[in-house]
Design a protein around this motif. Sequence first.
Motif, PDB file in Angstrom:
ATOM      1  N   GLY A  94      58.195  19.687  58.452  1.00 44.68           N
ATOM      2  CA  GLY A  94      57.943  19.150  57.119  1.00 44.68           C
ATOM      3  C   GLY A  94      58.018  17.639  57.081  1.00 44.68           C
ATOM      4  O   GLY A  94      58.892  17.040  57.689  1.00 44.68           O
ATOM      5  N   ASP A  95      57.104  17.049  56.353  1.00 43.23           N
ATOM      6  CA  ASP A  95      56.995  15.605  56.267  1.00 43.23           C
ATOM      7  C   ASP A  95      57.684  15.113  54.992  1.00 43.23           C
ATOM      8  O   ASP A  95      57.248  15.451  53.893  1.00 43.23           O
ATOM      9  CB  ASP A  95      55.505  15.227  56.245  1.00 43.23           C
ATOM     10  CG  ASP A  95      55.306  13.736  56.130  1.00 43.23           C
ATOM     11  OD1 ASP A  95      56.313  13.007  56.084  1.00 43.23           O
ATOM     12  OD2 ASP A  95      54.144  13.307  56.083  1.00 43.23           O
ATOM     13  N   PRO A  96      58.786  14.354  55.120  1.00 46.51           N
ATOM     14  CA  PRO A  96      59.467  13.900  53.912  1.00 46.51           C
ATOM     15  C   PRO A  96      58.570  13.048  53.024  1.00 46.51           C
ATOM     16  O   PRO A  96      58.694  13.097  51.800  1.00 46.51           O
ATOM     17  CB  PRO A  96      60.658  13.095  54.439  1.00 46.51           C
ATOM     18  CG  PRO A  96      60.415  12.873  55.879  1.00 46.51           C
ATOM     19  CD  PRO A  96      59.460  13.913  56.339  1.00 46.51           C
ATOM     20  N   ALA A 129      55.368  13.334  52.382  1.00 50.89           N
ATOM     21  CA  ALA A 129      54.489  14.139  51.535  1.00 50.89           C
ATOM     22  C   ALA A 129      55.291  14.766  50.398  1.00 50.89           C
ATOM     23  O   ALA A 129      54.830  14.852  49.265  1.00 50.89           O
ATOM     24  CB  ALA A 129      53.814  15.232  52.359  1.00 50.89           C
ATOM     25  N   LEU A 130      56.511  15.162  50.704  1.00 47.96           N
ATOM     26  CA  LEU A 130      57.355  15.775  49.681  1.00 47.96           C
ATOM     27  C   LEU A 130      57.694  14.757  48.604  1.00 47.96           C
ATOM     28  O   LEU A 130      57.716  15.059  47.411  1.00 47.96           O
ATOM     29  CB  LEU A 130      58.635  16.296  50.327  1.00 47.96           C
ATOM     30  CG  LEU A 130      59.381  17.366  49.546  1.00 47.96           C
ATOM     31  CD1 LEU A 130      58.535  18.611  49.428  1.00 47.96           C
ATOM     32  CD2 LEU A 130      60.687  17.706  50.225  1.00 47.96           C
ATOM     33  N   LEU A 131      57.947  13.520  49.042  1.00 48.82           N
ATOM     34  CA  LEU A 131      58.273  12.466  48.094  1.00 48.82           C
ATOM     35  C   LEU A 131      57.086  12.098  47.229  1.00 48.82           C
ATOM     36  O   LEU A 131      57.230  11.773  46.069  1.00 48.82           O
ATOM     37  CB  LEU A 131      58.686  11.206  48.855  1.00 48.82           C
ATOM     38  CG  LEU A 131      60.134  11.095  49.267  1.00 48.82           C
ATOM     39  CD1 LEU A 131      60.293   9.871  50.120  1.00 48.82           C
ATOM     40  CD2 LEU A 131      60.982  10.991  48.030  1.00 48.82           C
ATOM     41  N   ALA A 132      55.918  12.147  47.815  1.00 47.29           N
ATOM     42  CA  ALA A 132      54.750  11.593  47.129  1.00 47.29           C
ATOM     43  C   ALA A 132      54.256  12.489  46.019  1.00 47.29           C
ATOM     44  O   ALA A 132      53.661  12.011  45.068  1.00 47.29           O
ATOM     45  CB  ALA A 132      53.632  11.348  48.129  1.00 47.29           C
ATOM     46  N   HIS A 170      55.285  16.441  45.490  1.00 46.34           N
ATOM     47  CA  HIS A 170      55.606  17.857  45.374  1.00 46.34           C
ATOM     48  C   HIS A 170      54.536  18.706  46.036  1.00 46.34           C
ATOM     49  O   HIS A 170      54.555  18.888  47.230  1.00 46.34           O
ATOM     50  CB  HIS A 170      55.761  18.223  43.904  1.00 46.34           C
ATOM     51  CG  HIS A 170      56.928  19.124  43.686  1.00 46.34           C
ATOM     52  ND1 HIS A 170      58.112  18.963  44.336  1.00 46.34           N
ATOM     53  CD2 HIS A 170      57.100  20.202  42.885  1.00 46.34           C
ATOM     54  CE1 HIS A 170      58.958  19.886  43.954  1.00 46.34           C
ATOM     55  NE2 HIS A 170      58.381  20.669  43.072  1.00 46.34           N
ATOM     56  N   GLN A 171      53.561  19.203  45.271  1.00 45.84           N
ATOM     57  CA  GLN A 171      52.575  20.089  45.874  1.00 45.84           C
ATOM     58  C   GLN A 171      51.292  19.370  46.250  1.00 45.84           C
ATOM     59  O   GLN A 171      50.573  19.811  47.118  1.00 45.84           O
ATOM     60  CB  GLN A 171      52.271  21.255  44.940  1.00 45.84           C
ATOM     61  CG  GLN A 171      53.417  22.246  44.954  1.00 45.84           C
ATOM     62  CD  GLN A 171      53.079  23.500  44.224  1.00 45.84           C
ATOM     63  OE1 GLN A 171      52.200  23.526  43.393  1.00 45.84           O
ATOM     64  NE2 GLN A 171      53.794  24.558  44.516  1.00 45.84           N
ATOM     65  N   ARG A 172      50.981  18.334  45.546  1.00 50.46           N
ATOM     66  CA  ARG A 172      49.784  17.636  45.955  1.00 50.46           C
ATOM     67  C   ARG A 172      50.074  16.146  45.863  1.00 50.46           C
ATOM     68  O   ARG A 172      50.870  15.708  45.054  1.00 50.46           O
ATOM     69  CB  ARG A 172      48.595  18.009  45.075  1.00 50.46           C
ATOM     70  CG  ARG A 172      48.790  17.617  43.655  1.00 50.46           C
ATOM     71  CD  ARG A 172      47.835  18.369  42.765  1.00 50.46           C
ATOM     72  NE  ARG A 172      48.042  17.973  41.399  1.00 50.46           N
ATOM     73  CZ  ARG A 172      47.545  16.868  40.867  1.00 50.46           C
ATOM     74  NH1 ARG A 172      46.778  16.074  41.577  1.00 50.46           N
ATOM     75  NH2 ARG A 172      47.787  16.553  39.621  1.00 50.46           N
ATOM     76  N   ALA A 173      49.433  15.408  46.695  1.00 46.11           N
ATOM     77  CA  ALA A 173      49.764  13.998  46.726  1.00 46.11           C
ATOM     78  C   ALA A 173      48.559  13.187  47.143  1.00 46.11           C
ATOM     79  O   ALA A 173      47.683  13.655  47.863  1.00 46.11           O
ATOM     80  CB  ALA A 173      50.897  13.761  47.702  1.00 46.11           C
ATOM     81  N   PRO A 208      46.840  10.831  49.387  1.00 47.61           N
ATOM     82  CA  PRO A 208      47.086  10.464  50.797  1.00 47.61           C
ATOM     83  C   PRO A 208      47.465   8.997  50.969  1.00 47.61           C
ATOM     84  O   PRO A 208      48.244   8.654  51.855  1.00 47.61           O
ATOM     85  CB  PRO A 208      45.754  10.772  51.477  1.00 47.61           C
ATOM     86  CG  PRO A 208      45.090  11.780  50.610  1.00 47.61           C
ATOM     87  CD  PRO A 208      45.546  11.489  49.202  1.00 47.61           C
ATOM     88  N   VAL A 266      49.279   7.283  48.904  1.00 43.48           N
ATOM     89  CA  VAL A 266      50.686   7.178  48.543  1.00 43.48           C
ATOM     90  C   VAL A 266      51.553   7.635  49.718  1.00 43.48           C
ATOM     91  O   VAL A 266      52.537   6.999  50.079  1.00 43.48           O
ATOM     92  CB  VAL A 266      50.982   8.029  47.288  1.00 43.48           C
ATOM     93  CG1 VAL A 266      52.464   8.036  46.980  1.00 43.48           C
ATOM     94  CG2 VAL A 266      50.192   7.504  46.102  1.00 43.48           C
ATOM     95  N   VAL A 267      51.150   8.738  50.335  1.00 46.23           N
ATOM     96  CA  VAL A 267      51.909   9.262  51.474  1.00 46.23           C
ATOM     97  C   VAL A 267      51.964   8.223  52.589  1.00 46.23           C
ATOM     98  O   VAL A 267      53.032   7.950  53.152  1.00 46.23           O
ATOM     99  CB  VAL A 267      51.278  10.572  51.991  1.00 46.23           C
ATOM    100  CG1 VAL A 267      52.032  11.067  53.210  1.00 46.23           C
ATOM    101  CG2 VAL A 267      51.298  11.626  50.907  1.00 46.23           C
ATOM    102  N   ILE A 321      54.388   5.458  51.777  1.00 43.08           N
ATOM    103  CA  ILE A 321      55.793   5.847  51.906  1.00 43.08           C
ATOM    104  C   ILE A 321      56.194   5.932  53.377  1.00 43.08           C
ATOM    105  O   ILE A 321      57.279   5.516  53.774  1.00 43.08           O
ATOM    106  CB  ILE A 321      56.044   7.186  51.181  1.00 43.08           C
ATOM    107  CG1 ILE A 321      55.884   6.985  49.686  1.00 43.08           C
ATOM    108  CG2 ILE A 321      57.431   7.730  51.498  1.00 43.08           C
ATOM    109  CD1 ILE A 321      55.968   8.249  48.887  1.00 43.08           C
TER     110      ILE A 321
END
Lengths: 552, 319
Positions: free
Chosen positions: B32-34, B36-39, B41-44, B46, B48-49, B52
């Motif tokens: 799991g990529d922290p 993507a989770l930060l950016a 939740h379920q969709r982000a 790219p 922003v990811v 981060i």
Amino acid sequence: MRPRLPRRCREAPPHPLRTAVAAVFAAVAALGALAPAACSRAPEPPDLLRVRLPHEPSTLDPALSRDVTSIGVLTPIFETLVKVDPSTLELRPALAQQWEVSEDGLTYTFHLREGARFHHGREVEAQDVVFSLTRLLSSDRPSPGAEILDPVAGADEFRNADADRLEGLEALDSRTVRIRLERPYAPFLVRLTTIHAAVVPRDIYGGPEKEYVRQPVGSGPFRFAEWRPAQWLRLERFSGYAPVAAQLAGIQFRIIEDQVAALEEFRRGGLDFLDEVPPGRVSSTIEEFGELYHRWNTLTTSHLLFNNSVPPLAGNVLLRRALNLAVNRQRLCEVLLEGLHVPASGILPHGMPGFDPGRPAYRENLEEARRLLAEAGYPNGDKLPPLLLLFNTNPRVQRIVEQVQIDLARIGVRLELRSADGAAFLEALTSGEWGGRPLHMVRLGWSADYPDPDSFLGVQLLSRNAGLAGNFSRYSNPEVDALIEKARRTLDAEQRYTLYREVERLAADRDVCWLFLYFHRSQLLVSSRVQGLVPVVLGNGVFPYEQLSLAP
Amino acid sequence: MWGFLGRRLLQLLPVWLATALIVWGMVFALPGDPAALLAGHQRADPQVVAAIRIEWGLDRPWPQQLATYLGRLLRFDLGHSYVQRRDVTEILGDHFPPTLLLALAAMALATGGGLVAGIVAAVWRGRWPDRLVRMAAAVTTSAPGFWVAIVLVLIFASTLRWLPGLGYGDSGIEILGVRMPALAHLVLPALSLSLFGIGMMARLVRASLVDALGHGYVKAAQARGAGPLRVIVVHALRNALLPLLTWSGLHFAALLGGAVATEIVFSWPGLGRAMVTAIAQRDLPVVEGAVILLATVFVIVNLLVDLSYVLLDPRLRRA
């Protein structure tokens, strides 16, 4: 054997060990003696509304919030230009008293409300609006709400640092804001209602001190008072809120993870709002609490997304249709979900603007399912490899997917179940792979960020959103893409909804993009002293607390 | 004595380093990529990811990430939380004291309750008090913690309403900058956490004491005319205490790290709950910091146990 011990006859010098043992005994005795005296609970101010939170909010910065818990806590503190009535889903004035949209749908002019103030006393100015929206693109950590500004003129240039200000966004005077779009974008106004677009005071959020991360300052009806991590967050009524301040003296959000413990706390009178009932206890809760138990439709769905980019599901609509016909959703909803949720009738959930009430709910038809499966090239499921299904780790979800596994086995289709949580789930969802193997299905719950069909159809079906941007099923249909783009440019609501219904017909009925399961309903236990309760359809944690009061 | 202390403190360093490396490796290997989770939740977005990942240095190769991490540790800097956006030391400072308080209270109950029960069982060996204690000990040591917690809540909070069911309460008292819980709020979590310890302690005390009471020095003390309490507490118990000490030290350290279920049921704002949240959010610096803190405490508790041997047993002092 009882040792018979003679009486002692001489005094011994005190020994450290004896002192230590005596101290331990004394401490235990003291604790025992003090406990009853301290039993009277610390009295809380009587008119705080006590709301249960299932976990800590992940952030108090509205630009960065993304989970329901953070949004629920931040919404009473902040205001957006326009807001959505959580019951009727109509747009309502908030910081903007009124607004005009030009004929071509490209220019939005907002007039700020007279007397709107931030919690630190200063009046809200148009420059704060410009600052807050620009911040979504330029803050040190980009906001998940940045895409709200995508259609604004000059957004790309600003994002790529080719321009030092966002060209389409300007303050005409201290009370008027004008936003110009590059292209008409019908959901623009409703997207401005999300918490990301909250207006923050530029003197505080623009400064080098990042106090606001722990001490948010907004202009909403409640001001932030205190946060005790892993315990509670307290908001107080903002008496300077114009035109009418809230009636509640404040809100205490209590962080209680455990569902059983939370229910006990509600029963003891320690909570006014409880958002969850432990699995298996829904009917006994309804029986016990009667009218205190509320259940509303929400804009949330649960489906099993097909991976439309890898065989055998890709390119085999008959197989996808057969799977849809083999699931008994009625039993799923009534037995496993204890009547909480209802069988789905498509992609858009009940209550969503544009929802077509004429669509029938999906029903099982095993005979037809077997026939289609044979026609799809897999009679009795022969030669069909086991399909890999991923779900997020959650006991209730696990029971659901296991039931689907049993249902599909009846027609000879085998499912291999895998679960993951948090970041691992998200990664698999994004990559479409699990342990190097392609995922065939993913169980996904989806809540509307804003009450517009676009928040389901646009986000989840546009082919360019494949992967991380929201189209996890990798569905791709140029016809659907064109219709969605057209709907986004269409300003007339009814015409738009017609277009979205056509999108739903193509994606759900013709292409059978997913395995549809059920639409959610929310549940809420509300203590008898709460007055002014209204049904809440927008299932994203937003509640109109300012309309509530507590009986004395 | 001081040389011993110094040597033991020096031994802390390799333990720390090993812990730090193991924790980092485990956290690094978590799927799991922290970012993507930060950016989102379920969709982000790219973009922003990517931003981060750069901000947190997650885009760099792992040797570089490890070097940065160790460099920070050497400066006693546990880093900055991805999610909460504040220093990890500050977060640990919020959550460790409640856990420590709870563990201390549970330890006091376990020691007090276990000593009394164990002494009673040993003195009346084979009679009904002994059987009662042994039966109760079997129950408390085998019942799972979260279940005990729920049962206690149902009895004392929901039915009898003597005690609050959950929360930290507010006593209004601050000691060394740490807010003290309301005592009533401490009772049920401490009790549910201590039941296992009481049972274990009672068994150990009973076994040691029965053994000690059979020794010649006890008879000698009785013959010299020592009173019953004195014979048990000073002569027999003191000799029976040493093996208990090792167990108590390990148990106390385990209470600090393993109270997660209790903390969750009682909504106790402790370290265990903070860690569970941090793991789910992939807030890696918090997870790393919390584990390093717990490892340190574990080592220190063991050191104190060793020191107390020296204080309690004169033979070791001379050695």
